[in-house]
Design an enzyme around this catalytic site. Structure first.
Site, PDB file in Angstrom:
ATOM      1  CG  HIS A 224      11.904  57.042  70.431  1.00  0.00           C
ATOM      2  ND1 HIS A 224      12.592  56.254  71.312  1.00  0.00           N
ATOM      3  CD2 HIS A 224      12.818  57.527  69.566  1.00  0.00           C
ATOM      4  CE1 HIS A 224      13.873  56.255  70.986  1.00  0.00           C
ATOM      5  NE2 HIS A 224      14.037  57.006  69.934  1.00  0.00           N
ATOM      6  CG  HIS A 287      18.717  51.491  71.528  1.00  0.00           C
ATOM      7  ND1 HIS A 287      19.338  50.637  70.664  1.00  0.00           N
ATOM      8  CD2 HIS A 287      17.778  52.127  70.795  1.00  0.00           C
ATOM      9  CE1 HIS A 287      18.792  50.747  69.460  1.00  0.00           C
ATOM     10  NE2 HIS A 287      17.837  51.639  69.517  1.00  0.00           N
TER      11      HIS A 287
END
Lengths: 953, 247
Positions: A224, A287
């Site tokens: 990430h 997300h």
């Protein structure tokens, strides 16, 4: 004393929540019948009497005109029909309304020590199904607890004091399997290679790492945060690509070398020059994993996070609009076929829409563009993309950090929310994710972020800080770690303001509590910044100092709990080496069915989720706050046509605008990732061009959402898509300015794996020289002539016609960039000269859908023919001309007196006359086939009801 | 003639203050934006203005009901100062969340008459353009009866009053034939009697759910590409009328 204030709709007023819950149960196939009565309410703790609370309820907590209320002690039994179920946030979960109530009640002089919101339901229905009703509809176990019967509480639990203990993790001397156990059980999600590197580092240091150090490394090295796959080494078809991102997407931008790019791929968002006084920036984030577990909270904080990206770009940009794109499984998916731990797609979609709505609307930022993609591949891994555009005064697009600057945390308090978000979002979801990672889900508080926004713009204009970034994934560890990468930092963790006691130093350091920014503040500016924050009721705290030692030192009440080399942290990660390969699926020849009447085919496509009207979503978003939106997302005679792109005015008083659009199509991705990436770039650009953006001033963003890239075939598809990004960006002169990838979108349960289709979202930001020239897609006046610009080829692979027929033949559409570019510039010139009354791009469903949309939006009929559609020999069939999804095509509406000039302007470029606009009294769409007879013939009302039916929720 | 001075009051969560200030400026007022907290500390600061505006947004997150917390803070500290402001001829305008604040603070429909703005009948936040019928002559903000078009964007706009005859209804949602309507979506929230805006007995307190500050430019209109831009946005008239009344 703990009181329960229960608030019900007054007699005669509709119990909307109760009805909704019963309706949701019916929709999800939970056999009833159900009768649900819903109440809202508060648990109120403190030294207040029943009379006190009654006064509070009457004056502020309830609305006596439309509600009734009852007060009782929390444990009191209540009689009534059916089963009583209470739902309340789990301890530690952010509860903004309760925070507001607590503050107000205290200010009004009530002796209140704690408040929690609570919802209560009286349910009549089959007892055996009740648990499923609770878990599927009423409560989300990730963030809420459900209590059946009387409440078992007599106090609101909010943490216990923390006793400091420095924790070291044994890593030296572990064998490979022990290292991997540590990686997994510690939720570090690092590879063996990475674990060995960390082990070697600490063996060199002659000590064990603390938990905080290990967490810091795991956060920083996570997929990430570091994008290690895209930046790693890939072996593909005998070629070694070192840093895929740098050699494809970024390379195109570098090679284009455009003078209007200000800051690309270096800051939280990409920045381009807008006019003499302002730059604009754009960032789109995903997300996905949090939204899979808690759709509302996930989307809510997804948008909150990307707004902070804009806020943390340069010295802070002011957000002026948002975008959102959702990929979900079919909302009518059979409930009994859902895998364990997977939420129903309908619930996911409702949740993510509500999450974006509540955050965006409260922030006062218009949500102006989006898309919905529905495919069974997103069942366990829904995708949520949120974007924000910001405006920055020129000269404020870069930042710095100097040794001696204070490290200032600003905004929300730190809690236990979102622990392990960065590492979790890089892991695969499993059936157990919900329980394992519940803490990784955050709940946002938009008003806190709005206050942060207000204060940062003022502080920027007063020059009160030198550097800024947002606290996103990894919390302080990532924010401070990144800002201090070139210098070093000393952080005193006990200074961080906490939501409740009991957090360990490591939890403080890695918490992903929302609405926090980190600033580098010259010491002499700190008092002024603090005073400004105080006046705006925003908490600002001095956490420590940036230093010139190259080390990241963490202290807790003076004890050193972390001492890491910044160099090791940022440069020490071993390069990921991956193998990639790609075997294209065997192309099945298209069976070109000859039919007399394609009207049913068109109606079927109009009713597919991706094409159907999104009005239900769009109208829940405020798309006009800030009074900048001059081309709305919904356009036409009834304000319900699907616009190609919205246009906003970034600078009040100036007519220079920004068009915001996107392109996405995972169906092509399954067939041909290169073609897919080319097509969605083309789509994003042509959407922008269709409303009036200058094709020479369009910048784009990439968001790759892929499956597990440790599988060579999956990574191979990614390599091809990235190569297409390079080639198309270069050919179109359209630079990438920022991007974000989300890999490992897979779900594993009991050995079976489910991966998403390769999904690339391209978001475009195009500059409109003068918004007064903008064009919308709705047909305008009877008598006008409609043209089709661009080449139609036999490109039905992955098309909506194939989906609607349940077939999968043909090849994915291919972009001809030379032709595409010429068309974009010619359309723009036509708009500039005022030749077009309307313009609409052709995408899903091809010509048939686009022409139907224009007629529906304009409430005007159209008499059209396929005879003069520019096409190649292979596609000269009604079905191909109607439904082929060849890129770079537009429909244009022109007044008869401008026809000559338009034809001359197009010169050798493909353009054909399609038909003529009819009056409202002839409100039909008629399309004549190559044989001359109508192949589509339908009243607009039929088309519109087919198109509006699916999402009329 | 002196330029009227307008104040735009903001609190945490207020988010339409910039465009509201811009609308006042465009209408010819001189405008300042200040925090509620400043005025609570120094109520006499209100004396410097002739127009007080409560702009739209989500003050305090709409927690405890839209406008409730703002109204409570206003009522406990500012009631005297507000009465003084009103008595000396000051104009109060509440837009959307500002209207909710005026109603929940008891400033509209008027003292001793309970009213509220509650959840839309649709149960959803609604963003859409509406057609409105003004009743002229009762408030300086509305001087003619020509229908106007403005956007709404709210979740709690359904006006409910204990006494239906209280307050002066000066703005109503209209259907396509310019008749007042209670039918969705022309009436976006289900308000009885098509109520979109009210004034008090003096006409100097005016609140409305639609957003006039979002239609000050002809390009704000959703159909300008069809029908051509108007001379000016419909919403600007409301601000200009107020400025003219002060002058």
């Amino acid at each position: 004393m703990l009181w329960h204030l229960q608030i019900d709709p007054a007699p005669g007023r509709v119990d909307r929540s109760g009805r909704q819950a019963a309706a949701d149960a019916a929709e999800l196939g939970l056999t009833g019948p159900w009768t649900v009565a819903a109440s809202r309410g508060f648990l109120v703790e403190g030294d207040l009497t029943l009379d006190d609370l009654d006064r509070a309820a009457r004056t502020v907590l309830a609305d006596p005109l439309v509600e009734t209320y009852a007060i009782r002690s929390s444990r009191e039994q209540v009689d009534g029909a059916g089963t009583l179920v209470h739902v309340l946030p789990k301890p530690g979960v952010t509860d903004p309304e309760a925070e507001s109530a607590l503050t107000l009640l205290r200010d009004l002089g009530f002796a209140v020590s704690g408040v929690r919101t609570i919802r209560s339901y009286r349910i009549e229905g089959p007892a055996a199904t009740l648990p499923r009703l609770i878990s599927r509809i009423l409560a989300n176990d990730a963030v809420e607890q459900a209590v059946v019967g009387a409440l078992p509480f007599d106090r609101i639990g909010q943490g216990h004091p923390y006793t400091f203990r420095r924790v070291e993790t044994l890593i030296r001397g572990l064998d490979d399997s022990a290292l991997m156990v540590l990686s997994k059980q510690g939720q570090l999600y690092l590879s063996l290679d990475e674990m060995r590197t960390i082990q070697a580092h600490f063996e060199e240091q002659g000590r064990e790492p603390t938990d905080a150090e290990l967490e810091t490394i795991a956060q920083t090295w996570s997929e990430h945060c570091s994008h290690k796959t895209l930046r790693g080494r890939v072996e593909f078809e005998g070629e070694v690509i070192d840093n895929l991102l740098k050699n494809t997407i970024f390379k195109a931008t570098t090679d284009l070398n455009l003078d209007w790019l200000v800051s690309v791929f270096s800051d939280n968002a990409g920045v381009v020059r807008f006019d003499d006084d302002f730059d604009v920036c754009f960032k789109v984030e995903t997300h996905n994993h949090p939204s899979a577990i808690d759709p509302y909270g996930g989307a809510n904080t997804g948008l909150g996070g990307v707004i902070r990206d804009a806020l943390g770009t340069g010295l802070g940009s002011k957000p002026i609009c948002n975008t959102d794109v959702f990929c979900v499984a079919p909302p009518d998916y059979p409930t009994d076929q859902l895998p364990t731990g997977v939420l129903h797609p309908r619930r996911v979609l409702k949740g993510v829409v509500a999450g974006v709505r509540d955050y965006g609307n409260r922030m006062g930022i218009p949500t102006v563009n989006g898309a919905l993609v529905v495919d069974p591949g997103y069942l366990a891994n829904p995708l949520v993309f949120c974007g924000t555009v910001g405006v920055i005064p020129r000269g404020m697009s870069s930042k710095s950090v100097h040794p001696g600057d204070r490290i200032v945390a600003l905004g929300g308090r730190t809690g236990r929310d979102g622990i392990h978000g960065a590492t979790f979002s890089s892991a695969e979801l499993t059936g157990e994710s919900e329980s394992l990672s519940g803490g990784a889900v955050q709940i946002g508080n938009a008003i806190t972020e709005k206050m942060v926004l207000d204060v940062i713009i003022q502080a920027r204009d007063q020059g009160l800080f030198r550097g800024i970034t947002d606290c996103g994934a990894g919390g302080f560890s990532s924010a401070v770690g990144e800002m201090g990468a070139e210098t070093g930092a000393v952080v005193d963790l006990e200074n961080a303001p906490l939501k409740y006691e009991g957090l360990s130093y490591t939890e403080i350091w890695i918490s992903e509590a929302q609405e926090r920014m980190v600033l580098a503040v010259p010491p002499e500016k700190w008092p002024a910044l603090k005073a400004l924050c105080d006046s705006e009721l925003v908490e600002a705290t001095d956490l420590g100092e940036f230093v010139d030692t190259g080390r990241l030192i963490l202290r807790y009440h003076g004890a050193i709990v972390g001492d890491l080399s910044m160099h090791f942290l940022h440069e020490g990660r071993p390069k990921v080496v991956r193998k990639a390969s790609f075997t294209p699926p065997v192309e099945r020849p298209v069976d070109l069915v000859a039919k007399d009447d394609f009207t049913p085919d068109l109606l079927a496509i109009l009713g597919l989720w991706d094409v159907a009207s999104k009005e239900w979503i769009v109208r829940q978003y405020d798309h006009e706050v800030q009074a900048r939106t001059v081309i709305k997302p919904l356009v036409g005679a009834m304000d319900d046509g699907p616009g190609d792109a919205s246009v906003v005015l970034p600078v009040r008083g100036s007519m220079r605008g920004l068009a915001i659009s996107c392109g996405i199509n995972p169906r092509y991705g399954r067939l041909d990732p290169y073609a897919m990436a080319s097509c969605v770039i083309d789509e994003a650009i042509r959407n922008c061009v269709a409303v009036g953006a200058d094709p020479a001033r369009i910048a784009i963003l990439d968001n790759f959402c892929w499956g597990n890239c440790e599988r060579p075939e999956t990574l191979g598809a990614l390599v091809l898509a990235a190569q297409a990004c390079h080639d198309l960006a270069l050919a179109y002169g359209t630079p990438f300015i920022s991007g974000k990838d989300s890999l490992n979108n897979e779900y594993t349960h009991e050995g079976a794996s489910l991966s998403i289709p390769p999904t690339l979202l391209i978001s475009a930001i195009g500059q409109v020289p003068d918004v007064r020239k903008c064009v919308t897609m709705d047909l305008k006046e009877p008598g006008n002539i409609v043209f089709l610009a661009g080449m139609t080829r036999l490109e039905l692979g992955g098309s909506h016609w194939m989906i609607s027929q349940g077939r999968d033949e043909g090849r994915a559409p291919q972009v001809d960039p030379t032709l595409g570019k010429a068309l974009f510039f010619t359309i723009h010139e036509a708009i500039n000269r005022g030749l077009l009354r309307s313009c609409h791009d052709l995408s899903e469903g091809g010509l048939a859908v686009a022409i139907a949309e224009m007629a529906m939006a304009g409430c005007l009929g159209l008499d059209a023919s396929l005879r003069d559609v520019p096409c190649d020999d292979e596609s000269a069939h009604d079905v191909a001309l109607l439904f082929s999804e060849s890129p770079s095509r537009f429909l244009l509406e022109v007044k008869p007196e401008h026809v000559r000039e338009l034809i001359d302007l197009f010169g050798e470029l493909p353009i054909g006359r399609i038909g003529e606009v009819m009056g409202a009294d002839a409100a039909r769409l008629v399309v004549r086939g190559l044989g001359g007879d109508p192949t589509i013939d339908a009243p607009l009302s039929d088309l519109k009801s087919a198109w509006q039916a699916p999402l009329r929720w | 003639m002196a330029t009227p001075r307008a104040l735009v009051l903001r609190a945490p969560g207020t988010n339409c203050n910039e465009e509201t200030a811009a609308a006042w400026e465009l209408a010819g007022a001189s405008v300042e934006t200040r925090r509620l907290g400043e005025i609570l500390e120094r109520p006499e600061a209100l004396d410097a203005y002739q127009i007080l505006t409560f702009p739209g947004g989500f003050s305090y997150g709409d927690d405890l009901g839209a406008g409730r917390i703002f109204a409570t803070r206003l009522g406990t500290v500012l009631s005297d100062a507000l009465r003084r402001f009103h008595d000396r001829g000051g104009l109060l305008l509440g837009i959307c969340n500002g209207f909710q604040i005026l109603v929940k603070a008891g400033l509209l429909p008027g003292l001793a008459s309970a009213a509220s703005l509650t959840h839309n009948a649709s149960g959803r936040f609604e963003s859409r353009w509406v057609r409105l019928l003004p009743t002229p002559g009762l408030t300086p903000f509305l001087t003619d009866s020509d229908p106007i078009e403005l956007p709404v964007a709210h979740g709690e706009g359904n006006y409910v009053a204990a006494d239906a005859s209280s307050g002066r209804v000066v703005l109503r949602y209209a259907d396509a034939s310019d008749r007042p309507t209670e039918t969705y979506p022309a009436n976006p929230n289900g308000s009885k009697d098509a109520i979109a805006g009210l004034c008090d007995a003096t006409g100097r307190i005016f609140g409305l759910m639609p957003h006039p500050e979002r239609h000050v430019d002809p390009l704000h209109h959703p159909r300008w590409t069809r029908n051509g831009p108007k001379a000016e946005g419909d919403g600007l008239r409301i601000f200009k009328n107020a400025v003219a009344a002060i002058r």
